[in-house]
Design a protein around this motif. Sequence first.
Motif, PDB file in Angstrom:
ATOM      1  N   CYS A   7       0.849  -1.208   0.000  1.00 43.21           N
ATOM      2  CA  CYS A   7       0.000   0.000   0.000  1.00 43.21           C
ATOM      3  C   CYS A   7       0.877   1.248   0.000  1.00 43.21           C
TER       4      CYS A   7
ATOM      5  N   ALA B   7       0.457   1.493  -3.927  1.00 42.95           N
ATOM      6  CA  ALA B   7      -0.876   2.097  -4.018  1.00 42.95           C
ATOM      7  C   ALA B   7      -0.806   3.606  -3.944  1.00 42.95           C
TER       8      ALA B   7
ATOM      9  N   GLU C  27      -6.687  -2.929   3.107  1.00 43.22           N
ATOM     10  CA  GLU C  27      -7.339  -2.199   2.021  1.00 43.22           C
ATOM     11  C   GLU C  27      -6.747  -0.804   1.860  1.00 43.22           C
TER      12      GLU C  27
ATOM     13  N   GLY D  15      -4.508   1.217  -7.497  1.00 43.51           N
ATOM     14  CA  GLY D  15      -5.029  -0.055  -8.006  1.00 43.51           C
ATOM     15  C   GLY D  15      -3.995  -0.815  -8.823  1.00 43.51           C
TER      16      GLY D  15
ATOM     17  N   SER E 180      -8.939  -5.603  -7.047  1.00 46.41           N
ATOM     18  CA  SER E 180      -8.369  -4.290  -7.289  1.00 46.41           C
ATOM     19  C   SER E 180      -9.053  -3.603  -8.459  1.00 46.41           C
TER      20      SER E 180
ATOM     21  N   THR F 244      -7.228  -1.216  -3.721  1.00 41.67           N
ATOM     22  CA  THR F 244      -6.973  -2.662  -3.680  1.00 41.67           C
ATOM     23  C   THR F 244      -7.379  -3.202  -2.317  1.00 41.67           C
TER      24      THR F 244
END
Lengths: 110, 143
Positions: B53, B57, B81, B86, B124, B130
Motif C-alpha cells: 500500500c 498504491a 485495504e 489499483g 483491485s 486494492t
Amino acid sequence: MLSAETVNQALIISLEGELDLHTAPPFKQCIDSHLAKNMALKDLILRMDKIKFIDSSGLGVILGRYKLIEQRGGKLVFVACNPQVQRILKLSGMQKIAYFTDSVKEALSL
Amino acid sequence: MDVKNWVRLEFPSESVNVLFARTAVAVFASQLDLTLEEIEDIKVAVSEAVSNCVIHAYRDTSGSILVECKYTTAELEITVEDFGCGIPDIVQASEAGYTTIPEERMGLGLVFMHELMDHLNIASEVSKGTRVVMTKKIPQSRG
C-alpha cells in the motif's frame, strides 16, 4: 541499530531489530557508503543474531547489495540467523546465492 | 460461522506504520492458539500487504490504509485495504520476481503472502484501490 567493521576485504555489518520498508534505507546507505569509500571491499558478512524480523523490503535491499559485491567477485554471508529469519531467507531463494554460517570466524574463512 | 472477535485499524500510508500494523495484528492473533511460527507467518504477510500500500498504491502520494482482523473458531481473516492507484493486472503482479521497482525489490511480496497464509484473495480496481483478504486456518487438533 547498525554497526560496521572491515576485516581485510570483508565488510561486516551487525544488524539489530526489524528490517522492513522503514528501516531498510539507513541499512542500504550504510553499506553503500562503505563500498563506495573502499573499493577493496569484496565480501559482505551480515551478522543476523539480533535481527528479529525481515520481510521482502529487507531482502530487496540485501539483494541489491549482493549485486554490487558480485561485480567485485565477492561473497554474501549470513551469520547466525534465528530460525524464523532463516525460513524467510530460504523462502526467498537466498540460499542459492548466499552462504549461511554460525560465526563470523567461519564466514571469514569461506 | 460466528465471528468471535474483531478489530479495525486505520492509519496513514507512512512506512513507520508497517511495523505498527504487523505488531498490532500479531498481538490480536496471539488471542488464538497459534504457534510462534504461525504468528511470524502472519507478521510477514501483513508487513508485505501494508508495504505494498505504501510503495505501490500511494506511490508519490499518501492516503489511508485499513486493516481489519476477525476470527471464528476455524480461521483468522485479515483484510488490508487501500484507496490508491489499483493494480492493472493482478495475474502479472502475482508472478514471482515481478516488480515495478526492479532496482531494490525482489517481487516477492505477493509470493510471501501466498506461501505464508492459507488463502489469499486480491480485488483491485485502477484508480479506486486494492483489497487483500488473507486467511490463516486455526488448527483444531490443538483444541
